[in-house]
Scaffold this motif. Structure first.
Motif, PDB file in Angstrom:
ATOM      1  N   ALA A 397       0.836  -1.209   0.000  1.00 30.65           N
ATOM      2  CA  ALA A 397       0.000   0.000   0.000  1.00 30.65           C
ATOM      3  C   ALA A 397       0.866   1.253   0.000  1.00 30.65           C
ATOM      4  O   ALA A 397       0.526   2.258  -0.650  1.00 30.65           O
ATOM      5  N   ALA A 398       1.983   1.208   0.708  1.00 36.55           N
ATOM      6  CA  ALA A 398       2.893   2.361   0.737  1.00 36.55           C
ATOM      7  C   ALA A 398       3.507   2.605  -0.641  1.00 36.55           C
ATOM      8  O   ALA A 398       3.647   3.746  -1.079  1.00 36.55           O
ATOM      9  N   ILE A 399       3.867   1.532  -1.332  1.00 37.46           N
ATOM     10  CA  ILE A 399       4.425   1.680  -2.675  1.00 37.46           C
ATOM     11  C   ILE A 399       3.382   2.277  -3.615  1.00 37.46           C
ATOM     12  O   ILE A 399       3.678   3.184  -4.411  1.00 37.46           O
ATOM     13  N   ASP A 400       2.153   1.777  -3.514  1.00 40.08           N
ATOM     14  CA  ASP A 400       1.082   2.319  -4.356  1.00 40.08           C
ATOM     15  C   ASP A 400       0.874   3.810  -4.083  1.00 40.08           C
ATOM     16  O   ASP A 400       0.673   4.601  -5.012  1.00 40.08           O
ATOM     17  N   ALA A 401       0.927   4.196  -2.814  1.00 36.66           N
ATOM     18  CA  ALA A 401       0.767   5.609  -2.460  1.00 36.66           C
ATOM     19  C   ALA A 401       1.930   6.434  -2.993  1.00 36.66           C
ATOM     20  O   ALA A 401       1.749   7.546  -3.503  1.00 36.66           O
ATOM     21  N   ALA A 402       3.138   5.894  -2.886  1.00 40.07           N
ATOM     22  CA  ALA A 402       4.316   6.606  -3.382  1.00 40.07           C
ATOM     23  C   ALA A 402       4.227   6.825  -4.889  1.00 40.07           C
ATOM     24  O   ALA A 402       4.695   7.849  -5.407  1.00 40.07           O
ATOM     25  N   ASN A 403       3.587   5.888  -5.592  1.00 37.84           N
ATOM     26  CA  ASN A 403       3.480   5.964  -7.047  1.00 37.84           C
ATOM     27  C   ASN A 403       2.313   6.823  -7.531  1.00 37.84           C
ATOM     28  O   ASN A 403       2.079   6.936  -8.734  1.00 37.84           O
ATOM     29  N   ARG A 404       1.587   7.439  -6.617  1.00 34.73           N
ATOM     30  CA  ARG A 404       0.352   8.118  -6.975  1.00 34.73           C
ATOM     31  C   ARG A 404       0.571   9.403  -7.769  1.00 34.73           C
ATOM     32  O   ARG A 404      -0.277   9.820  -8.544  1.00 34.73           O
ATOM     33  N   ALA A 405       1.694  10.057  -7.585  1.00 34.15           N
ATOM     34  CA  ALA A 405       1.933  11.332  -8.265  1.00 34.15           C
ATOM     35  C   ALA A 405       2.104  11.135  -9.763  1.00 34.15           C
ATOM     36  O   ALA A 405       2.625  10.114 -10.221  1.00 34.15           O
ATOM     37  N   ASP A 406       1.648  12.116 -10.542  1.00 30.48           N
ATOM     38  CA  ASP A 406       1.769  12.041 -11.999  1.00 30.48           C
ATOM     39  C   ASP A 406       3.214  12.154 -12.462  1.00 30.48           C
ATOM     40  O   ASP A 406       3.605  11.550 -13.458  1.00 30.48           O
ATOM     41  N   TYR A 407       3.999  12.981 -11.755  1.00 34.79           N
ATOM     42  CA  TYR A 407       5.358  13.246 -12.173  1.00 34.79           C
ATOM     43  C   TYR A 407       6.325  12.681 -11.138  1.00 34.79           C
ATOM     44  O   TYR A 407       6.142  12.874  -9.940  1.00 34.79           O
ATOM     45  N   ALA A 408       7.335  11.995 -11.615  1.00 36.59           N
ATOM     46  CA  ALA A 408       8.313  11.414 -10.706  1.00 36.59           C
ATOM     47  C   ALA A 408       9.695  11.490 -11.334  1.00 36.59           C
ATOM     48  O   ALA A 408       9.852  11.277 -12.531  1.00 36.59           O
ATOM     49  N   ILE A 409      10.678  11.810 -10.514  1.00 36.57           N
ATOM     50  CA  ILE A 409      12.066  11.748 -10.957  1.00 36.57           C
ATOM     51  C   ILE A 409      12.793  10.732 -10.082  1.00 36.57           C
ATOM     52  O   ILE A 409      13.165   9.662 -10.539  1.00 36.57           O
ATOM     53  N   HIS A 410      12.945  11.040  -8.800  1.00 32.48           N
ATOM     54  CA  HIS A 410      13.597  10.132  -7.873  1.00 32.48           C
ATOM     55  C   HIS A 410      12.642   9.720  -6.758  1.00 32.48           C
ATOM     56  O   HIS A 410      11.750  10.475  -6.364  1.00 32.48           O
ATOM     57  N   ALA A 411      12.871   8.513  -6.255  1.00 34.38           N
ATOM     58  CA  ALA A 411      12.222   8.006  -5.056  1.00 34.38           C
ATOM     59  C   ALA A 411      13.314   7.397  -4.189  1.00 34.38           C
ATOM     60  O   ALA A 411      14.465   7.258  -4.631  1.00 34.38           O
ATOM     61  N   ALA A 412      12.971   7.047  -2.949  1.00 36.47           N
ATOM     62  CA  ALA A 412      13.996   6.504  -2.056  1.00 36.47           C
ATOM     63  C   ALA A 412      13.374   5.534  -1.061  1.00 36.47           C
ATOM     64  O   ALA A 412      12.169   5.590  -0.772  1.00 36.47           O
ATOM     65  N   TYR A 441      19.765  13.090  -3.988  1.00 38.48           N
ATOM     66  CA  TYR A 441      21.110  12.777  -4.474  1.00 38.48           C
ATOM     67  C   TYR A 441      21.121  12.712  -5.999  1.00 38.48           C
ATOM     68  O   TYR A 441      20.281  12.072  -6.623  1.00 38.48           O
ATOM     69  N   ARG A 442      22.107  13.386  -6.577  1.00 39.36           N
ATOM     70  CA  ARG A 442      22.323  13.320  -8.027  1.00 39.36           C
ATOM     71  C   ARG A 442      23.801  13.432  -8.323  1.00 39.36           C
ATOM     72  O   ARG A 442      24.462  14.353  -7.860  1.00 39.36           O
ATOM     73  N   LEU A 443      24.295  12.491  -9.101  1.00 39.09           N
ATOM     74  CA  LEU A 443      25.637  12.581  -9.677  1.00 39.09           C
ATOM     75  C   LEU A 443      25.468  13.117 -11.089  1.00 39.09           C
ATOM     76  O   LEU A 443      24.642  12.623 -11.859  1.00 39.09           O
ATOM     77  N   ASP A 444      26.251  14.112 -11.451  1.00 40.85           N
ATOM     78  CA  ASP A 444      26.034  14.774 -12.733  1.00 40.85           C
ATOM     79  C   ASP A 444      26.366  13.895 -13.926  1.00 40.85           C
ATOM     80  O   ASP A 444      26.000  14.228 -15.055  1.00 40.85           O
ATOM     81  N   ALA A 445      27.013  12.757 -13.688  1.00 41.21           N
ATOM     82  CA  ALA A 445      27.327  11.837 -14.783  1.00 41.21           C
ATOM     83  C   ALA A 445      26.211  10.833 -15.035  1.00 41.21           C
ATOM     84  O   ALA A 445      26.204  10.169 -16.069  1.00 41.21           O
ATOM     85  N   MET A 446      25.279  10.690 -14.120  1.00 39.27           N
ATOM     86  CA  MET A 446      24.273   9.633 -14.262  1.00 39.27           C
ATOM     87  C   MET A 446      23.091  10.108 -15.100  1.00 39.27           C
ATOM     88  O   MET A 446      22.862  11.313 -15.243  1.00 39.27           O
ATOM     89  N   PRO A 447      22.336   9.169 -15.695  1.00 39.78           N
ATOM     90  CA  PRO A 447      21.137   9.583 -16.435  1.00 39.78           C
ATOM     91  C   PRO A 447      20.126  10.199 -15.488  1.00 39.78           C
ATOM     92  O   PRO A 447      19.948   9.732 -14.360  1.00 39.78           O
ATOM     93  N   PHE A 448      19.460  11.250 -15.961  1.00 37.67           N
ATOM     94  CA  PHE A 448      18.568  12.008 -15.090  1.00 37.67           C
ATOM     95  C   PHE A 448      17.384  12.506 -15.893  1.00 37.67           C
ATOM     96  O   PHE A 448      17.534  13.052 -16.985  1.00 37.67           O
ATOM     97  N   GLY A 449      16.200  12.282 -15.349  1.00 30.25           N
ATOM     98  CA  GLY A 449      14.996  12.756 -16.025  1.00 30.25           C
ATOM     99  C   GLY A 449      13.762  12.253 -15.316  1.00 30.25           C
ATOM    100  O   GLY A 449      13.827  11.755 -14.199  1.00 30.25           O
ATOM    101  N   GLY A 450      12.639  12.358 -15.982  1.00 27.31           N
ATOM    102  CA  GLY A 450      11.370  12.040 -15.358  1.00 27.31           C
ATOM    103  C   GLY A 450      10.875  10.659 -15.697  1.00 27.31           C
ATOM    104  O   GLY A 450      11.385   9.966 -16.575  1.00 27.31           O
ATOM    105  N   ALA A 451       9.844  10.241 -14.967  1.00 32.91           N
ATOM    106  CA  ALA A 451       9.117   9.014 -15.243  1.00 32.91           C
ATOM    107  C   ALA A 451       7.638   9.378 -15.293  1.00 32.91           C
ATOM    108  O   ALA A 451       7.235  10.454 -14.860  1.00 32.91           O
ATOM    109  N   GLY A 452       6.816   8.466 -15.816  1.00 35.27           N
ATOM    110  CA  GLY A 452       5.403   8.777 -15.941  1.00 35.27           C
ATOM    111  C   GLY A 452       5.197   9.863 -16.970  1.00 35.27           C
ATOM    112  O   GLY A 452       5.838   9.899 -18.022  1.00 35.27           O
ATOM    113  N   ARG A 453       4.332  10.820 -16.672  1.00 34.47           N
ATOM    114  CA  ARG A 453       4.015  11.880 -17.633  1.00 34.47           C
ATOM    115  C   ARG A 453       5.207  12.801 -17.885  1.00 34.47           C
ATOM    116  O   ARG A 453       5.236  13.520 -18.876  1.00 34.47           O
ATOM    117  N   GLY A 454       6.164  12.801 -16.975  1.00 33.05           N
ATOM    118  CA  GLY A 454       7.316  13.686 -17.142  1.00 33.05           C
ATOM    119  C   GLY A 454       8.472  13.057 -17.882  1.00 33.05           C
ATOM    120  O   GLY A 454       9.573  13.593 -17.885  1.00 33.05           O
TER     121      GLY A 454
END
Length: 479
Positions: A397-412, A441-454
């Motif tokens: 249920a917690a994972i489902d709640a965490a996934n509720r947002a339309d826009y996502a970049i990082h989770a933890a 946390y972001r390393l400038d060498a790693m791939p970075f962007g959105g998931a879902g609608r973003g």
């Protein structure tokens, strides 16, 4: 910071700095001081800038990869040597605490160096044409070529490093750029442009247009000679850019609503410290900042106590003070918005654990519990110093709640169980999952962007350089 731009000569077109009929002031969000005036570009400036950039793209395309690399290395070295001045400028125009501003400069130096290295790594490979019947007499390879002119639009929260994440990969790949920096924080971008030109960048490879995006944004993004638009900012503006741009390459990072899961086996003190840092750095004006924390019932109260204590220890105030942890938001309207969202959540039953107070542009770090799932502070990107705590007993249920947002970049997730970490990382719908670390946390060498609608492309130097390139196949028929 001295008033270095009062003349308003902030439009870089054809290698020359120009003024415009109208100007706008850049305001220090902490002191209210006018730092200087910048020119307000219009559609006519866009036409001239893009025409210049078309010529600049040809110059960049002809430039040897080693020379592109040399220019970017030289720019990185010059930025490193001028780090304190750049950090002071970041603090002045954004209100970011000086310690954080220094870290941003260091990251920007690294971003330029990564770009310099990528310039000589962006290579294709041979193709086995004889792998299929009929191709036995053929041989060849593919290469990466620049797309041409890129329109780059950047936000205020990282006014130096996010510009470097547009310019560095673009130049590494051999493109020209028309840069539109944030209205609230254009001065650091102007400083960087001067530095790049001094490092040897071809004069027309970079054009810079300051002013109000509403005045010339559509003209820029819709221009037929712009091959790609790279945008970092809000979803509504992103949608408007998509409508205006038409058929061309788009790369967009449209914000997030960072969820964190804290398991009952987590190191509570470590998790609380990381969440506070990730939530309130840059006054919460961070697309990958911690916004929602789902805490296992068995440790909820202990975690909440640790979170409140860590928040109370933050020093809030003058961003020029080396001891300050949290400075002002970018403007009074944004601070008022976060206060309104907080008050709305409390009116609907949320418990205020810390903060909830505003003084001008300063919004104290705010912690909420028992927040309604559909409260704005929980279901929209806050982009401010406010965090919501939620209690859970069922992990699914917690994972489902965490996934509720339309826009996502990082989770933890915070846990001592490798099995749990792998399971949750696989199910969280985000472009990056941090284990026992903040979403911030972001390393400038790693791939970075959105998931879902973003989900519209990737940044991170290596990945952005490829987004800003196109492949060309070269095939020899030897028969």
């Amino acid at each position: 910071m001295h008033r270095a731009f009062d003349s308003g000569r902030s439009l870089l077109i054809g290698g020359r700095w120009e003024a415009a009929a109208q100007t706008m002031e850049v305001i220090n969000p902490w002191s209210g001081e006018a730092l200087g005036a910048v020119a307000c570009a219009d559609a006519g400036h866009v036409e001239r800038a893009v025409a210049s950039a078309v010529r600049g793209a040809e110059a960049m395309r002809a430039l040897a990869t080693g020379e592109r690399s040399r220019i970017l290395h030289a720019a990185a070295a010059a930025l490193e040597g001028d780090a304190e001045r750049f950090a002071a400028a970041i603090t002045a125009e954004t209100g970011k605490p000086i310690r954080s501003a220094r870290r941003e400069v260091a990251r920007a130096v690294n971003t330029l160096r990564l770009s310099a290295e990528e310039a000589v790594r962006l290579a294709g490979e041979t193709i086995a044409f004889d792998s299929f019947p009929g191709g036995e007499a053929r041989s060849g390879h593919y290469v990466y070529e620049p797309v041409g002119v890129i329109a780059a639009i950047t936000p205020f929260n990282d006014p130096l490093n996010l510009v470097c994440h547009k310019l560095g990969p673009a130049f590494a790949a051999g493109n020209a750029v028309v840069l539109k920096p944030a209205e609230q924080a254009p001065l650091v971008a102007i400083m960087l442009a001067r530095l790049l030109l001094a490092a040897g960048l071809p004069a027309e490879a970079l054009c810079l247009l300051t002013g109000r995006g509403g005045d010339f944004g559509d003209a820029l993004t819709a221009h037929p000679d712009v091959a790609m638009v790279s945008f970092t900012g809000g979803a509504k503006v992103g949608e408007a850019i998509c409508r205006a741009a038409g058929i061309k390459r788009l790369a967009m990072e449209l914000g997030g609503n960072g969820p964190v899961i804290v398991m009952d086996d987590a190191d509570i003190e470590k998790a609380a410290a990381a969440c506070v840092s990730g939530a309130f750095g840059a006054a919460g004006q961070n697309c990958i900042g911690v916004q929602r924390i789902y805490v296992h019932d068995a440790v909820h109260d202990a975690f909440a106590d640790a979170l409140v204590a860590a928040t109370a220890a933050l020093r809030v105030g003058d961003p020029t003070d080396d001891e300050t942890d949290i400075g002002p938001m970018i403007g009074g309207a944004e601070a008022e918005r976060i206060l309104a969202w907080t008050e709305e959540a409390v009116a609907r039953g949320a418990t205020l654990l810390a903060g909830g107070e505003r003084a001008g542009t300063l919004m104290r770090p705010t912690l909420l519990a028992d927040v309604a799932d559909d409260a704005r502070v929980a279901c929209h990107e806050a982009f401010g110093p406010v965090v919501s705590l939620f209690r859970f007993t069922d992990l699914d249920a917690a994972i489902d709640a965490a996934n509720r947002a339309d826009y996502a970049i990082h989770a933890a997730i915070f846990t001592e169980s490798l099995r749990t970490a792998r399971r949750v990382a696989g199910r969280l719908r985000a472009a990056g999952v941090m284990i026992n670390d903040s979403t911030d946390y972001r390393l400038d060498a790693m791939p970075f962007g959105g998931a879902g609608r973003g989900n519209m492309g990737r940044e991170g130097v290596r990945f952005a350089a490829r987004e800003m390139s196109q492949t060309k196949v070269i095939c020899f028929h030897d028969a």
